[in-house]
Motif scaffolding. Structure first.
Motif, PDB file in Angstrom:
ATOM      1  N   GLY A  51      -5.324  -9.767  -2.607  1.00 13.68           N
ATOM      2  CA  GLY A  51      -5.150  -8.578  -1.707  1.00 13.68           C
ATOM      3  C   GLY A  51      -6.363  -7.550  -2.306  1.00 13.68           C
ATOM      4  N   HIS A  63     -14.478   1.986   2.672  1.00 14.38           N
ATOM      5  CA  HIS A  63     -12.945   2.618   2.690  1.00 14.38           C
ATOM      6  C   HIS A  63     -13.112   3.765   3.599  1.00 14.38           C
ATOM      7  CE1 HIS A  63     -15.605   5.318   0.055  1.00 14.38           C
ATOM      8  NE2 HIS A  63     -14.471   6.346   0.335  1.00 14.38           N
ATOM      9  N   GLY A 115      -1.920 -12.520  -2.834  1.00 19.86           N
ATOM     10  CA  GLY A 115      -2.073 -11.599  -1.943  1.00 19.86           C
ATOM     11  C   GLY A 115      -0.903 -11.607  -0.998  1.00 19.86           C
ATOM     12  N   VAL A 123      -2.961   4.921  -0.331  1.00 22.35           N
ATOM     13  CA  VAL A 123      -3.319   3.559  -0.494  1.00 22.35           C
ATOM     14  C   VAL A 123      -3.810   3.079   0.971  1.00 22.35           C
ATOM     15  CG1 VAL A 123      -2.585   1.136  -1.023  1.00 22.35           C
ATOM     16  CG2 VAL A 123      -1.821   3.140  -2.498  1.00 22.35           C
ATOM     17  N   ARG A 175      -4.944  -0.709   2.302  1.00 19.74           N
ATOM     18  CA  ARG A 175      -5.251  -2.153   2.232  1.00 19.74           C
ATOM     19  C   ARG A 175      -6.567  -2.640   3.156  1.00 19.74           C
ATOM     20  NH1 ARG A 175      -1.312  -6.500   0.429  1.00 19.74           N
ATOM     21  NH2 ARG A 175      -2.614  -8.028  -0.184  1.00 19.74           N
ATOM     22  N   LYS A 216       4.354 -10.005  -1.370  1.00 12.36           N
ATOM     23  CA  LYS A 216       5.472  -9.416  -0.696  1.00 12.36           C
ATOM     24  C   LYS A 216       6.379 -10.503   0.170  1.00 12.36           C
ATOM     25  CE  LYS A 216       4.100  -4.686   0.443  1.00 12.36           C
ATOM     26  NZ  LYS A 216       4.028  -3.769   1.567  1.00 12.36           N
ATOM     27  N   TYR A 249      -8.521  -1.641  -5.772  1.00  6.58           N
ATOM     28  CA  TYR A 249      -7.815  -2.679  -6.558  1.00  6.58           C
ATOM     29  C   TYR A 249      -7.872  -4.006  -6.009  1.00  6.58           C
ATOM     30  CZ  TYR A 249      -4.555  -2.007  -2.442  1.00  6.58           C
ATOM     31  OH  TYR A 249      -4.104  -1.989  -1.083  1.00  6.58           O
ATOM     32  N   ARG A 287       1.895   7.178  -0.473  1.00  9.58           N
ATOM     33  CA  ARG A 287       2.513   6.435  -1.270  1.00  9.58           C
ATOM     34  C   ARG A 287       3.135   7.255  -2.537  1.00  9.58           C
ATOM     35  NH1 ARG A 287       3.276   2.791   2.032  1.00  9.58           N
ATOM     36  NH2 ARG A 287       2.041   0.806   2.047  1.00  9.58           N
ATOM     37  N   SER A 319      -5.796  -8.157   4.054  1.00  9.93           N
ATOM     38  CA  SER A 319      -4.453  -8.293   3.742  1.00  9.93           C
ATOM     39  C   SER A 319      -4.379  -9.741   3.644  1.00  9.93           C
ATOM     40  CB  SER A 319      -3.869  -7.769   5.182  1.00  9.93           C
ATOM     41  OG  SER A 319      -4.397  -8.844   6.244  1.00  9.93           O
ATOM     42  N   ASN A 320      -2.880 -10.094   3.598  1.00 13.81           N
ATOM     43  CA  ASN A 320      -2.581 -11.554   3.122  1.00 13.81           C
ATOM     44  C   ASN A 320      -2.763 -12.266   4.533  1.00 13.81           C
ATOM     45  OD1 ASN A 320      -0.318  -9.924   4.283  1.00 13.81           O
ATOM     46  ND2 ASN A 320       1.013 -11.504   3.869  1.00 13.81           N
ATOM     47  N   GLU A 341      -2.963  -7.409 -11.316  1.00 21.13           N
ATOM     48  CA  GLU A 341      -3.619  -6.491 -10.773  1.00 21.13           C
ATOM     49  C   GLU A 341      -4.961  -6.183 -11.517  1.00 21.13           C
ATOM     50  OE1 GLU A 341      -2.781  -2.473  -8.210  1.00 21.13           O
ATOM     51  OE2 GLU A 341      -1.699  -2.575  -9.968  1.00 21.13           O
ATOM     52  N   GLY A 399      -7.934  -3.525  -1.962  1.00 22.18           N
ATOM     53  CA  GLY A 399      -7.674  -2.076  -1.342  1.00 22.18           C
ATOM     54  C   GLY A 399      -8.355  -0.952  -2.039  1.00 22.18           C
TER      55      GLY A 399
END
Length: 123
Positions: free
Chosen positions: A46, A16, A114, A33, A35, A117, A109, A24, A38-39, A65, A48
């Motif tokens: 997903g 991290h 993933g 946040v 990530r 969106k 998380y 955010r 990623s997707n 989640e 992060g």
């Protein structure tokens, strides 16, 4: 991020400290946040890290989640309850939950899917 090639594909080691944390939430307080997976790496999941510094962020989940606390105390308000999550504890939160993230914590998380969106037309 370190990649190690295995039989089926690369294994990723993510620290991290190497990630870019994006604001955010806040003020008051702040929320960040980053990530980690990623997707583009996996549309299925997903992953992060997040740092919450007293901000309260309202959201309705568009995915399942899991939140796991590394340091501090993460707070989640959902379904009329306040959850205080300490290091070594985790929450599973189903899609569609209306909630407010809060507290002072470093946490990880995991979201499924993933690519949420894209599925909801937000990317």
């Amino acid at each position: 991020m370190t990649q190690v090639v295995s039989g089926k594909g690369p294994v990723l080691l993510v620290d991290h400290h190497d990630l870019e944390f994006i604001p955010r939430g806040g003020p008051p307080g702040a929320a960040f946040v980053a990530r980690a997976i990623s997707n583009e790496i996996s549309p299925n999941i997903g992953i992060g890290f997040a740092r919450w510094e007293g901000a309260e962020v309202a959201w309705t989940l568009l995915y399942d989640e899991v939140i796991f606390v590394i340091e501090g105390c993460f707070q989640l308000k959902a379904n009329g309850q306040l959850y205080r999550v300490q290091p070594g504890q985790l929450l599973w939160i189903p899609e569609g939950t209306e909630l407010v993230y809060g507290g002072h914590a470093l946490f990880g998380y995991v979201v499924h899917p993933g690519d949420w969106k894209q599925r909801h037309g937000l990317a």
